[in-house]
Scaffold this active site. Structure first.
Site, PDB file in Angstrom:
ATOM      1  N   ASP A   1      -8.096   3.801   1.076  1.00  0.00           N
ATOM      2  CA  ASP A   1      -7.186   4.195   2.142  1.00  0.00           C
ATOM      3  C   ASP A   1      -8.014   4.605   3.373  1.00  0.00           C
ATOM      4  OD1 ASP A   1      -5.356   5.384   3.771  1.00  0.00           O
ATOM      5  OD2 ASP A   1      -4.523   6.706   2.240  1.00  0.00           O
TER       6      ASP A   1
ATOM      7  N   ARG B   1      -3.388  -0.756   5.265  1.00  0.00           N
ATOM      8  CA  ARG B   1      -3.944  -1.816   4.425  1.00  0.00           C
ATOM      9  C   ARG B   1      -3.019  -3.008   4.241  1.00  0.00           C
ATOM     10  NH1 ARG B   1      -5.084   2.222  -0.339  1.00  0.00           N
ATOM     11  NH2 ARG B   1      -3.242   3.093   0.688  1.00  0.00           N
ATOM     12  N   SER B   2      -1.757  -2.751   3.829  1.00  0.00           N
ATOM     13  CA  SER B   2      -0.903  -3.920   3.513  1.00  0.00           C
ATOM     14  C   SER B   2      -0.505  -4.739   4.741  1.00  0.00           C
ATOM     15  CB  SER B   2       0.309  -3.531   2.656  1.00  0.00           C
ATOM     16  OG  SER B   2       1.171  -2.662   3.321  1.00  0.00           O
TER      17      SER B   2
ATOM     18  N   CYS C   1       0.873  -1.189   0.000  1.00  0.00           N
ATOM     19  CA  CYS C   1       0.000   0.000   0.000  1.00  0.00           C
ATOM     20  C   CYS C   1       0.902   1.230   0.000  1.00  0.00           C
ATOM     21  CB  CYS C   1      -0.976  -0.037   1.177  1.00  0.00           C
ATOM     22  SG  CYS C   1      -0.193  -0.065   2.805  1.00  0.00           S
TER      23      CYS C   1
ATOM     24  N   ASN D   1       2.294   1.343   4.396  1.00  0.00           N
ATOM     25  CA  ASN D   1       2.583   0.046   5.037  1.00  0.00           C
ATOM     26  C   ASN D   1       2.264   0.077   6.541  1.00  0.00           C
ATOM     27  OD1 ASN D   1       5.489  -2.164   5.496  1.00  0.00           O
ATOM     28  ND2 ASN D   1       3.378  -2.725   5.126  1.00  0.00           N
TER      29      ASN D   1
HETATM   30  P1  4NP Z   1      -1.802   2.709   4.119  1.00  0.00           P
HETATM   31  O1  4NP Z   1      -2.481   4.026   4.733  1.00  0.00           O
HETATM   32  O2  4NP Z   1      -1.233   3.098   2.780  1.00  0.00           O
HETATM   33  O3  4NP Z   1      -2.950   1.764   4.009  1.00  0.00           O
HETATM   34  O4  4NP Z   1      -0.741   2.271   5.113  1.00  0.00           O
HETATM   35  C1  4NP Z   1      -1.810   5.255   4.854  1.00  0.00           C
HETATM   36  C2  4NP Z   1      -0.965   5.472   5.911  1.00  0.00           C
HETATM   37  C3  4NP Z   1      -0.349   6.688   6.051  1.00  0.00           C
HETATM   38  C4  4NP Z   1      -0.578   7.681   5.118  1.00  0.00           C
HETATM   39  C5  4NP Z   1      -1.420   7.464   4.051  1.00  0.00           C
HETATM   40  C6  4NP Z   1      -2.031   6.235   3.912  1.00  0.00           C
HETATM   41  N1  4NP Z   1       0.034   8.939   5.275  1.00  0.00           N
HETATM   42  O5  4NP Z   1      -0.263   9.845   4.486  1.00  0.00           O
HETATM   43  O6  4NP Z   1       0.860   9.116   6.200  1.00  0.00           O
END
Ligand code: 4NP
Length: 162
Positions: free
Chosen positions: A128, A18-19, A12, A15
């Site tokens: 997300d 989702r992942s 994702c 990390n």
């Molecule tokens: P992920 O979610 O891609 O599912 O781990 C996110 C985690 C952090 C951020 C965006 C999406 N961020 O902008 O910090």
């Protein structure tokens, strides 16, 4: 080097949501089907914002409600060398997929795909959940449980190495 395992990497952006959730769900499913010696699971982010961090506490809490333990996981960034090791590299959304295509060697012979390619119950992106509430994490888990089951069915039917 010839591996004697089938290797799966979930990807994702950060990390941390989702992942790692996909990682925890998939490895539990692999264990439940008695395939832990034959299938190796990991996860990574296309971004480096959260490298070294454990999963988001909302992801960990929602996963724990359904019996998945994410406590040992730590974020890392996906790198080009991952394509030399992982048979399946699975993106959560189109942005992740584009980032992965950008670092994927042209001779990659594995499977670079979207998570929802492995379920008939959901289409498109795993959304997300980072900027939303707990219900977003629960919905992501619904999608991931369905798609992880489909992915493992696919791997089993195409022949697990070993
Ligand atoms: P992920 O979610 O891609 O599912 O781990 C996110 C985690 C952090 C951020 C965006 C999406 N961020 O902008 O910090």
């Amino acid at each position: 080097m010839q591996k004697n395992k089938t290797t799966v990497l979930f990807v994702c952006l950060g990390n941390i949501c989702r992942s790692p959730t996909a990682h925890g769900v998939f490895r539990q499913l692999v264990e439940d089907r008695g395939l832990s010696a034959l299938i190796e699971t990991d996860s990574a982010g296309t971004g480096a914002y959260h490298v070294g961090e454990p999963p988001d506490r909302r992801a960990t809490a929602e996963a724990a409600k359904r019996g998945y333990d994410l406590a040992d996981l730590r974020a890392r960034q996906a790198v080009a060398a991952d394509f030399g090791y992982y048979d399946y590299v699975i993106a959560m959304d189109e942005q992740n997929l584009a980032g992965l295509r950008g670092i994927c060697p042209s001779d990659y012979s594995g499977c670079l795909a979207m998570m929802t390619d492995f379920t008939d119950s959901y289409k498109g992106e795993v959304p997300d959940p980072y900027f939303g509430g707990a219900e977003g994490f629960a919905y992501v888990l619904d999608m991931l449980e369905s798609a992880c089951g489909g992915l493992l069915d696919r791997i089993e039917s195409s022949g697990v190495k070993g």
